[in-house]
Design an enzyme around this catalytic site. Sequence first.
Site, PDB file in Angstrom:
ATOM      1  N   LYS A 111     -48.492 -25.238  41.729  1.00 33.64           N
ATOM      2  CA  LYS A 111     -48.054 -24.815  42.749  1.00 33.64           C
ATOM      3  C   LYS A 111     -47.364 -25.692  43.291  1.00 33.64           C
ATOM      4  CE  LYS A 111     -52.706 -22.809  45.148  1.00 33.64           C
ATOM      5  NZ  LYS A 111     -53.719 -22.464  45.728  1.00 33.64           N
ATOM      6  N   LYS A 194     -53.755 -15.376  34.164  1.00 33.16           N
ATOM      7  CA  LYS A 194     -54.871 -15.032  34.691  1.00 33.16           C
ATOM      8  C   LYS A 194     -53.893 -14.150  36.027  1.00 33.16           C
ATOM      9  CE  LYS A 194     -55.002 -18.612  38.829  1.00 33.16           C
ATOM     10  NZ  LYS A 194     -55.591 -19.014  39.746  1.00 33.16           N
ATOM     11  N   LYS A 197     -52.594 -13.776  43.149  1.00 35.64           N
ATOM     12  CA  LYS A 197     -51.772 -13.293  44.262  1.00 35.64           C
ATOM     13  C   LYS A 197     -49.928 -13.715  44.541  1.00 35.64           C
ATOM     14  CE  LYS A 197     -55.722 -15.421  46.721  1.00 35.64           C
ATOM     15  NZ  LYS A 197     -55.870 -15.946  47.809  1.00 35.64           N
TER      16      LYS A 197
HETATM   17  P1  TYM Z   1     -58.282 -18.271  46.046  1.00 41.12           P
HETATM   18  O1  TYM Z   1     -58.095 -17.790  47.469  1.00 41.12           O
HETATM   19  O2  TYM Z   1     -56.961 -18.873  44.966  1.00 41.12           O
HETATM   20  O3  TYM Z   1     -59.739 -17.574  45.302  1.00 41.12           O
HETATM   21  C1  TYM Z   1     -60.830 -16.406  45.887  1.00 41.12           C
HETATM   22  C2  TYM Z   1     -61.304 -16.161  44.403  1.00 41.12           C
HETATM   23  O4  TYM Z   1     -60.598 -15.565  43.717  1.00 41.12           O
HETATM   24  C3  TYM Z   1     -61.152 -16.680  42.470  1.00 41.12           C
HETATM   25  N1  TYM Z   1     -60.325 -15.680  41.689  1.00 41.12           N
HETATM   26  C4  TYM Z   1     -60.123 -15.178  40.060  1.00 41.12           C
HETATM   27  N2  TYM Z   1     -61.381 -15.176  40.186  1.00 41.12           N
HETATM   28  C5  TYM Z   1     -61.426 -14.947  38.535  1.00 41.12           C
HETATM   29  N3  TYM Z   1     -60.426 -14.210  37.754  1.00 41.12           N
HETATM   30  C6  TYM Z   1     -59.070 -13.848  38.412  1.00 41.12           C
HETATM   31  N4  TYM Z   1     -57.888 -13.782  38.389  1.00 41.12           N
HETATM   32  C7  TYM Z   1     -59.129 -14.709  39.761  1.00 41.12           C
HETATM   33  N5  TYM Z   1     -58.263 -15.225  40.783  1.00 41.12           N
HETATM   34  C8  TYM Z   1     -58.535 -16.217  41.456  1.00 41.12           C
HETATM   35  C9  TYM Z   1     -61.269 -18.013  42.609  1.00 41.12           C
HETATM   36  O5  TYM Z   1     -61.579 -18.385  41.637  1.00 41.12           O
HETATM   37  C10 TYM Z   1     -61.568 -18.201  44.018  1.00 41.12           C
HETATM   38  O6  TYM Z   1     -62.540 -17.587  43.606  1.00 41.12           O
HETATM   39  N6  TYM Z   1     -59.623 -23.201  46.837  1.00 41.12           N
HETATM   40  C11 TYM Z   1     -60.185 -22.048  46.766  1.00 41.12           C
HETATM   41  C12 TYM Z   1     -60.496 -20.870  48.290  1.00 41.12           C
HETATM   42  C13 TYM Z   1     -62.027 -22.228  48.457  1.00 41.12           C
HETATM   43  C14 TYM Z   1     -62.469 -22.923  48.365  1.00 41.12           C
HETATM   44  C15 TYM Z   1     -63.385 -23.810  48.661  1.00 41.12           C
HETATM   45  C16 TYM Z   1     -63.464 -22.006  47.331  1.00 41.12           C
HETATM   46  C17 TYM Z   1     -61.372 -23.102  49.461  1.00 41.12           C
HETATM   47  N7  TYM Z   1     -62.735 -23.667  49.300  1.00 41.12           N
HETATM   48  C18 TYM Z   1     -64.907 -23.967  48.729  1.00 41.12           C
HETATM   49  C19 TYM Z   1     -65.114 -22.063  47.298  1.00 41.12           C
HETATM   50  C20 TYM Z   1     -65.739 -23.019  47.798  1.00 41.12           C
HETATM   51  C21 TYM Z   1     -59.122 -21.362  46.273  1.00 41.12           C
HETATM   52  O7  TYM Z   1     -57.566 -21.078  46.458  1.00 41.12           O
HETATM   53  O8  TYM Z   1     -59.560 -20.101  46.192  1.00 41.12           O
END
Ligand code: TYM
Length: 325
Positions: A111, A194, A197
Amino acid sequence: MQRIFSGIQPSGNLHLGNYLGAIQNWLTLQNEYDSFFCVVDLHAITVPQDPQKLREKVLEVAKIYLAAGIDPNKSTIFIQSHVKEHAELCWILNTIARLPELEKMTQFKDKSQKQEGGSVGVGLFDYPVLMAADILLYNANLVPVGEDQLQHIELTKTLARRFNQKFGEVFTIPEAHFTKEGMRVMGLDDPTKKMSKSAASEYNYIALTDSPATIREKIKKAVTDSGSKVKAGADKPALTNLLTIYSLLSGKKINQLEDEYADKGYGDFKKDLAEVVVDFIDGFQKKFNSLDNNEVLKILDQGAQKAGEIAGKKMQEVKLKVGLS
Ligand code: TYM
């Protein structure tokens, strides 16, 4: 009853990767666990956000949880910034987190490369510590996420252990939870990266807000592998990904799909896959559009109240141990 915690950032377009990697697992887990699902707006502002758009996205993500089937009678849904203890515990954990631990986080490296030189914020660097605070405040046993979050959860465990050792047992050590199939949904335009977004091309992902025409077009254009057999395998990353999406949305096993398409080519397979995805997203969007914003805001208020009570107690415990009260 054991507890789970997870969250999604209200930024960019939520896509099938987010659904299959995270939300789909939450749906089954909410029946067995005391479940907390958070819209992590404090994480979203670690990169620049337009304030009005952010406000809209926060509500949109909460509605996505509900439309996907998260049941507010079983699960607690809330907005991270509405429970002040997340930021408070993050600060305390900052005092035990170490620079090299954060420097090696691959998401930070990725990032920060995307930000203009010199403009990488301290918040982006500290992102995983805030995530640790999210999880540890609730004594979560399991954290259902996609593969890209596993390194952050390892850090969460390290910080929890270090705090417990230094100040006495306060935090539960959480475990990541994921499914082998859904943990890494790949980009439609490049199956070696992957689905994301923040991808440069919208042909990378299928957004949960895409129209049927867009979905059909994106799947038609999706990259395939050489050869013509509809088969999964290390030499067929694109087909493996498309079969995985088909399998997770239809409930059919991959080898069953391979048999079904044994005498057919990529074209037929993609046409059917598009209809499976359109069907799913159509049902999802109908539910999304039927949600009343005021009702959703009420659910979020109640969620923040319930989460706040638990987080408040945990913070008191932490402050006592550290010597702040
Ligand atoms: P974020 O918002 O980037 O993504 C949300 C969730 O989607 C999953 N994900 C994927 N899974 C499979 N294949 C993909 N291509 C893919 N892209 C995204 C991510 O693994 C995630 O589970 N840091 C986290 C948000 C967060 C969080 C937390 C999660 C903040 N605090 C506490 C769990 C517990 C994040 O950026 O997710």
